[in-house]
Design a protein around this motif. Sequence first.
Motif, mmCIF file in Angstrom:
data_model
loop_
_atom_site.group_PDB
_atom_site.id
_atom_site.type_symbol
_atom_site.label_atom_id
_atom_site.label_comp_id
_atom_site.label_asym_id
_atom_site.label_seq_id
_atom_site.Cartn_x
_atom_site.Cartn_y
_atom_site.Cartn_z
ATOM 1 N N LEU A 1 55.200 -42.132 -2.713
ATOM 2 C CA LEU A 1 54.160 -41.105 -2.772
ATOM 3 C C LEU A 1 54.054 -40.519 -4.176
ATOM 4 C CD1 LEU A 1 54.564 -39.241 0.636
ATOM 5 C CD2 LEU A 1 52.633 -40.637 -0.119
ATOM 6 N N GLN A 2 55.198 -40.339 -4.838
ATOM 7 C CA GLN A 2 55.181 -39.859 -6.227
ATOM 8 C C GLN A 2 54.379 -40.823 -7.095
ATOM 9 O OE1 GLN A 2 56.384 -36.646 -6.274
ATOM 10 N NE2 GLN A 2 58.064 -37.014 -7.668
ATOM 11 N N ASP A 3 54.552 -42.121 -6.845
ATOM 12 C CA ASP A 3 53.879 -43.134 -7.644
ATOM 13 C C ASP A 3 52.365 -43.119 -7.427
ATOM 14 O OD1 ASP A 3 54.043 -45.317 -9.518
ATOM 15 O OD2 ASP A 3 53.583 -46.660 -7.841
ATOM 16 N N THR A 4 51.915 -42.650 -6.264
ATOM 17 C CA THR A 4 50.481 -42.591 -5.989
ATOM 18 C C THR A 4 49.866 -41.263 -6.413
ATOM 19 O OG1 THR A 4 50.769 -41.771 -3.735
ATOM 20 C CG2 THR A 4 50.681 -44.176 -4.027
ATOM 21 N N GLY A 5 50.669 -40.388 -7.015
ATOM 22 C CA GLY A 5 50.150 -39.115 -7.489
ATOM 23 C C GLY A 5 50.201 -38.001 -6.459
ATOM 24 N N ARG A 6 50.912 -38.217 -5.354
ATOM 25 C CA ARG A 6 51.037 -37.189 -4.325
ATOM 26 C C ARG A 6 52.446 -36.599 -4.340
ATOM 27 N NH1 ARG A 6 47.721 -41.021 -3.040
ATOM 28 N NH2 ARG A 6 45.725 -40.522 -2.113
ATOM 29 N N TRP B 1 47.700 -43.799 2.103
ATOM 30 C CA TRP B 1 48.298 -43.277 0.878
ATOM 31 C C TRP B 1 49.315 -44.249 0.286
ATOM 32 C CZ3 TRP B 1 49.569 -37.540 2.457
ATOM 33 C CH2 TRP B 1 48.379 -36.805 2.465
ATOM 34 N N LEU B 2 50.155 -44.832 1.138
ATOM 35 C CA LEU B 2 51.229 -45.698 0.646
ATOM 36 C C LEU B 2 50.719 -47.037 0.126
ATOM 37 C CD1 LEU B 2 53.844 -44.895 3.403
ATOM 38 C CD2 LEU B 2 53.958 -44.200 1.005
ATOM 39 N N THR B 3 49.487 -47.384 0.455
ATOM 40 C CA THR B 3 48.925 -48.642 -0.047
ATOM 41 C C THR B 3 48.095 -48.450 -1.318
ATOM 42 O OG1 THR B 3 46.973 -48.413 1.375
ATOM 43 C CG2 THR B 3 48.827 -49.704 2.230
ATOM 44 N N ARG B 4 47.934 -47.244 -1.767
ATOM 45 C CA ARG B 4 47.126 -46.973 -2.963
ATOM 46 C C ARG B 4 47.852 -47.449 -4.215
ATOM 47 N NH1 ARG B 4 42.992 -47.782 -1.944
ATOM 48 N NH2 ARG B 4 44.099 -48.763 -0.290
ATOM 49 N N PRO C 1 49.018 -43.214 -13.145
ATOM 50 C CA PRO C 1 49.840 -42.919 -14.331
ATOM 51 C C PRO C 1 50.214 -41.445 -14.459
ATOM 52 C CG PRO C 1 47.586 -43.490 -14.964
ATOM 53 C CD PRO C 1 47.697 -43.696 -13.473
ATOM 54 N N GLU C 2 49.408 -40.547 -13.922
ATOM 55 C CA GLU C 2 49.693 -39.120 -14.034
ATOM 56 C C GLU C 2 50.324 -38.563 -12.758
ATOM 57 O OE1 GLU C 2 45.911 -39.633 -12.023
ATOM 58 O OE2 GLU C 2 46.526 -40.376 -13.936
#
Length: 144
Positions: A69-74, A133-136, A140-141
Amino acid sequence: MNMATAVKVCLLEKYATFSGRASRPEYWWFALAYVIGAVIVSLLSIRFLYVIYTLALIVPAAAVGYRRLQDTGRNGWLIFIPIGLGLISLFLAPSAPVMQDGQVTQMPDMGGMGLLAAFSIVQLIVGLVFLWWLTRPSQPEGTQ
């Protein structure tokens, strides 16, 4: 990244690491390995072994979900919503029918079964949102 690498990273290197990021391959290969292991353990029909398996892997599964989730910006803490809903449903589950001499002597409470059915619909909706969400792709931010 392949399945063996993902399992090695999640179980040996980042067992309880709730910081950083997890790529899509890392998350999904670990999720697949987790499901395959759960199926194998459940086919053994030893409930105690299945409970041990689940308890041993709940922390790395939550950690890799958090990092994904961190990697998807959440916010990674959101991963505890479906985990908490799953735990709550365990307590809402009605008891099994009571059998005596091959006859059903006591059925579960229908109100409890209705509550569980409604709660299951909520879990399904939350599960679909988290699947999305987990498939997004990676952001980068992303939040860290």
